[in-house]
Scaffold this motif. Structure first.
Motif, mmCIF file in Angstrom:
data_model
loop_
_atom_site.group_PDB
_atom_site.id
_atom_site.type_symbol
_atom_site.label_atom_id
_atom_site.label_comp_id
_atom_site.label_asym_id
_atom_site.label_seq_id
_atom_site.Cartn_x
_atom_site.Cartn_y
_atom_site.Cartn_z
ATOM 1 N N GLY A 16 -15.887 -6.940 18.800
ATOM 2 C CA GLY A 16 -15.337 -6.753 20.128
ATOM 3 C C GLY A 16 -13.830 -6.654 20.207
ATOM 4 N N PHE A 17 -13.151 -6.612 19.067
ATOM 5 C CA PHE A 17 -11.702 -6.469 19.080
ATOM 6 C C PHE A 17 -11.308 -5.012 19.326
ATOM 7 C CE2 PHE A 17 -12.182 -10.341 16.520
ATOM 8 C CZ PHE A 17 -11.238 -11.162 17.108
ATOM 9 N N ASP A 18 -10.195 -4.825 20.000
ATOM 10 C CA ASP A 18 -9.597 -3.501 20.140
ATOM 11 C C ASP A 18 -8.728 -3.302 18.899
ATOM 12 O OD1 ASP A 18 -8.647 -1.079 20.983
ATOM 13 O OD2 ASP A 18 -7.289 -1.903 22.500
ATOM 14 N N ALA A 19 -9.367 -2.947 17.807
ATOM 15 C CA ALA A 19 -8.724 -3.005 16.494
ATOM 16 C C ALA A 19 -8.154 -1.664 16.065
ATOM 17 C CB ALA A 19 -9.721 -3.497 15.451
ATOM 18 N N ASP A 20 -7.197 -1.752 15.179
ATOM 19 C CA ASP A 20 -6.613 -0.579 14.530
ATOM 20 C C ASP A 20 -6.273 -0.978 13.092
ATOM 21 O OD1 ASP A 20 -5.697 1.973 14.148
ATOM 22 O OD2 ASP A 20 -4.129 1.873 15.673
ATOM 23 N N TYR A 21 -5.803 -0.015 12.314
ATOM 24 C CA TYR A 21 -5.471 -0.303 10.918
ATOM 25 C C TYR A 21 -4.399 0.651 10.434
ATOM 26 C CZ TYR A 21 -8.520 3.731 10.072
ATOM 27 O OH TYR A 21 -9.088 4.980 10.088
ATOM 28 N N VAL A 22 -3.714 0.228 9.391
ATOM 29 C CA VAL A 22 -2.759 1.095 8.705
ATOM 30 C C VAL A 22 -2.999 0.974 7.212
ATOM 31 C CG1 VAL A 22 -0.973 1.004 10.483
ATOM 32 C CG2 VAL A 22 -0.970 -0.710 8.646
ATOM 33 N N TYR A 23 -2.665 2.050 6.496
ATOM 34 C CA TYR A 23 -2.711 2.048 5.035
ATOM 35 C C TYR A 23 -1.285 1.960 4.501
ATOM 36 C CZ TYR A 23 -7.476 3.944 5.513
ATOM 37 O OH TYR A 23 -8.800 4.147 5.834
ATOM 38 N N THR A 24 -1.107 1.175 3.449
ATOM 39 C CA THR A 24 0.170 1.143 2.741
ATOM 40 C C THR A 24 -0.115 1.081 1.247
ATOM 41 O OG1 THR A 24 0.240 -1.271 2.981
ATOM 42 C CG2 THR A 24 1.483 0.017 4.587
ATOM 43 N N GLU A 25 0.821 1.573 0.469
ATOM 44 C CA GLU A 25 0.695 1.486 -0.983
ATOM 45 C C GLU A 25 2.090 1.293 -1.572
ATOM 46 O OE1 GLU A 25 -1.511 3.639 -4.778
ATOM 47 O OE2 GLU A 25 -1.511 4.609 -2.814
ATOM 48 N N ASP A 26 2.246 0.185 -2.293
ATOM 49 C CA ASP A 26 3.552 -0.162 -2.841
ATOM 50 C C ASP A 26 3.384 -0.830 -4.195
ATOM 51 O OD1 ASP A 26 5.555 0.320 -0.478
ATOM 52 O OD2 ASP A 26 3.809 -0.671 0.409
ATOM 53 N N VAL A 27 4.505 -0.972 -4.904
ATOM 54 C CA VAL A 27 4.478 -1.571 -6.238
ATOM 55 C C VAL A 27 4.173 -3.065 -6.148
ATOM 56 C CG1 VAL A 27 5.993 0.109 -7.335
ATOM 57 C CG2 VAL A 27 6.989 -1.828 -6.120
ATOM 58 N N ASN A 28 3.643 -3.611 -7.230
ATOM 59 C CA ASN A 28 3.325 -5.041 -7.269
ATOM 60 C C ASN A 28 4.505 -5.882 -7.740
ATOM 61 O OD1 ASN A 28 3.200 -4.071 -9.915
ATOM 62 N ND2 ASN A 28 1.621 -5.536 -10.527
ATOM 63 N N THR A 29 5.481 -5.246 -8.398
ATOM 64 C CA THR A 29 6.725 -5.899 -8.787
ATOM 65 C C THR A 29 7.858 -5.028 -8.254
ATOM 66 O OG1 THR A 29 6.937 -4.729 -10.894
ATOM 67 C CG2 THR A 29 5.620 -6.746 -10.898
ATOM 68 N N SER A 30 9.067 -5.262 -8.696
ATOM 69 C CA SER A 30 10.124 -4.314 -8.343
ATOM 70 C C SER A 30 9.858 -2.987 -9.049
ATOM 71 C CB SER A 30 11.488 -4.870 -8.767
ATOM 72 O OG SER A 30 11.840 -5.969 -7.959
ATOM 73 N N SER A 31 10.179 -1.900 -8.374
ATOM 74 C CA SER A 31 9.841 -0.579 -8.906
ATOM 75 C C SER A 31 10.572 -0.264 -10.213
ATOM 76 C CB SER A 31 10.156 0.499 -7.866
ATOM 77 O OG SER A 31 11.525 0.445 -7.509
ATOM 78 N N TYR A 32 11.706 -0.908 -10.420
ATOM 79 C CA TYR A 32 12.462 -0.648 -11.641
ATOM 80 C C TYR A 32 12.057 -1.571 -12.788
ATOM 81 C CZ TYR A 32 15.099 -4.568 -9.642
ATOM 82 O OH TYR A 32 15.448 -5.777 -9.103
ATOM 83 N N TYR A 33 11.155 -2.521 -12.508
ATOM 84 C CA TYR A 33 10.752 -3.459 -13.557
ATOM 85 C C TYR A 33 9.679 -2.803 -14.435
ATOM 86 C CZ TYR A 33 9.732 -7.830 -15.893
ATOM 87 O OH TYR A 33 9.585 -8.805 -16.849
ATOM 88 N N PRO A 34 9.824 -2.890 -15.763
ATOM 89 C CA PRO A 34 8.875 -2.214 -16.658
ATOM 90 C C PRO A 34 7.431 -2.671 -16.434
ATOM 91 C CG PRO A 34 10.782 -3.026 -17.876
ATOM 92 C CD PRO A 34 10.890 -3.589 -16.497
#
Length: 550
Positions: free
Chosen positions: A351-369
């Motif tokens: 019964g919630f008036d629900a919505d959603y978003v997708y995101t995708e990002d790195v699990n560490t800093s992007s410059y970390y090997p």
């Protein structure tokens, strides 16, 4: 007179209850009876022991009858089955190795757990098969592997145990074939999340069959499984991972009320409708803290907390078990899928008036090997912004983001709050803007009507219907050349301001990048320049996920 506490069942709920009862009071007598040989073992560790990840069998045996009895001053009985409960006389009739025994109680806990659901498969009783519920089950599979040297294993059921068992078989050098009758493996997850796990399994050497079920089993030199579409799979080993059902027969016969979901009903103190009878663990229905509705959730975490509350209360203390959110995780060879709270479909159904978003990002800093990526689906209420759920998959740390979201959901936080949460940061562990912060940014922008997002599902349905859309890819030229949404124009994000002549002002423009951030930048620029622009949430990566499952 000492209170006599009797506990039917050990493992997570029963053993925890006994331990908590003793910590609460030294003036109670505790009797715990377990139907099997082991009173306290790690159910969830069984596939990992079977596959050799956990090398020592003793590692999954948390307590023996003697060590538990000595530590908690309890009378522990194994190989002892409760046959009946007399709530008037307040006795339990047990079948022991020495015969039947009637045991009196002042307080009784039913922690009979759940039993493996055995589907109606023609011929199932004519072939050898295993389940993965007890230590004896795991021992049986290991013995079969050592003596029969199977080359393949048919795993019926693609839930938690099925996935973990498939991984275990791979580690044993056995080809796993998973058959799941529903539309996707891990049906508790959104399909767009579960699909990624299935693809990982297939890429690592596991065959996965969905939308088909095992209809018939026969055996000659090998075991033959006929599927619902007539396909036949030949295998050397069959393992049923078809889920569990609460073991409520004993309780129901004693007048204990069983709910619509099939589990025992209790209050917050874990008391049933029958005076002085408590229940805890997989046999009990839980209250979902988000919806307020009853659910079944056969997981170790809730079972432990329920057992703790029941043990405290039976021994004279005062403790409640509030309910569950629904947090879970499963992995396959380093790929993680995690879920907490409600999926979008569950939120709508509630019964919630629900919505959603997708995101995708790195699990560490992007410059970390060695960094990886985490794909997330964040569900929220459009009226209040309340966080309702998060589903995620990807690299190490995926479960951490689900745990973060679980705390936020329990606290009643909104997606606006996610923007401000402060998490640990160092390059090897996270980005300065954590994945959950970013989900909060995107969801909050959507609610504030400053993000101008549309879902990839919306775009895909329009394309499938043949509608003409103005699609703009703002990734780099090499990215666009490698793959793109059909019919899209290309303008690099940095060039959008100087390339407005390539965009038709008379119609909406739907912008995408890889995962959404560059698309958002481009949309804000175009909006400032007078265009009706929308960003496809999750970018082309989310779009292609949607396309695969549609």
């Amino acid at each position: 007179m000492n209170t006599k506490i009797v506990i039917i069942g050990g493992v997570a709920a029963g053993a925890t209850a006994a331990a908590k009862a003793r910590r609460t009071s030294e003036d109670v007598s505790i009797t715990m009876a377990e139907k099997g040989r082991y009173i306290s073992f790690a159910n969830c560790g069984l596939p990992y022991y079977t596959g050799g990840t956990i090398a020592s069998r003793n590692s999954i045996l948390l307590h023996t009858k003697k060590t538990f009895g000595d530590r908690f001053n309890a009378d522990v009985m194994t190989n002892t089955e409760a046959l009946s409960i007399d709530p008037v006389k307040k006795t339990v009739l047990f079948a022991t190795e020495k015969g039947q025994v009637e045991t009196p109680y002042d307080k009784l806990l039913i922690a009979t757990g759940a039993k493996t659901f055995i589907p109606k498969i023609e011929g199932i009783d004519t072939v050898p098969y295993f389940t993965m519920r007890t230590v004896d089950d795991a021992d049986g599979v290991k013995a079969w592997i050592e003596t029969k040297k199977p080359k393949s294993a048919l795993i019926i059921g693609g839930g938690f145990i099925g996935i973990e068992t498939a991984e275990a078989m791979l580690h044993c050098g056995i080809k796993p074939v998973v058959v799941e009758a529903l539309d996707e493996i891990m049906p508790n997850l959104p399909r767009i999340i579960a699909m990624n796990l299935r693809e990982k399994m297939v890429s690592d050497g596991c065959d996965v069959v969905i939308r088909k079920y095992v209809k018939k089993l026969t055996q000659t030199d090998r075991i033959h499984a006929e599927l619902s579409d007539g396909t036949v799979i030949d295998t050397d080993l069959v393992i049923l991972c078809t889920g569990v059902r609460p073991a409520t027969e004993l309780a129901a016969a004693a007048g204990v009320v069983v709910g619509e979901r099939g589990g025992i009903l209790t209050n917050e103190r874990m008391e049933t409708n029958v005076k002085d009878i408590y229940a805890a663990g997989d046999v009990v229905e839980k209250t979902n803290l988000i919806t307020g509705k009853k659910v079944l959730m056969p997981l170790a975490g809730p079972a432990n907390r329920e057992g703790r509350a029941a043990g405290c209360n039976m021994a004279g203390g005062d403790m409640v078990f509030k309910g569950v959110i629904g947090s879970s995780v499963v992995g396959f060879n380093g790929f993680v899928s995690a879920q907490t709270g409600l999926t979008y479909e569950q939120a709508i159904a509630a019964g919630f008036d629900a919505d959603y978003v997708y995101t995708e990002d790195v699990n560490t800093s992007s410059y970390y090997p060695g960094h990886g990526y985490i794909f997330m689906m964040t569900v929220f209420d459009k009226k209040t912004g309340r966080l309702l759920g998060l589903s995620a998959c990807g690299a190490d740390g995926t479960e951490k983001r689900a745990d973060e979201a679980a705390v936020a959901i329990y606290a009643g936080l909104s997606v606006y709050d996610l923007e401000h949460l402060e998490f640990c940061y160092a390059p090897p562990f996270a980005s300065a803007k954590d994945n959950l912060n970013i989900a909060g940014f995107v969801a909050s922008n959507s609610l504030r009507h400053t993000g101008f997002t549309v879902t990839p599902e919306f775009i895909y349905e329009k394309i499938k219907k043949g509608e003409k859309l103005q699609l703009l890819d703002v990734r780099s030229a090499p990215e666009h050349k490698a793959y793109a949404i059909e019919g899209s124009k290309h303008v690099f994000v940095n060039d959008v301001r100087n390339s407005t002549d390539k965009i038709d002002r008379s119609q909406p423009v739907y912008v995408y990048c890889a995962v959404g951030f560059r698309g958002y930048l481009a949309v804000r620029s175009l909006r400032n320049l007078g265009f009706e622009a929308y960003n496809i949430t999750g970018g082309i990566e989310a779009y292609f996920r949607v396309k695969k499952i549609s």
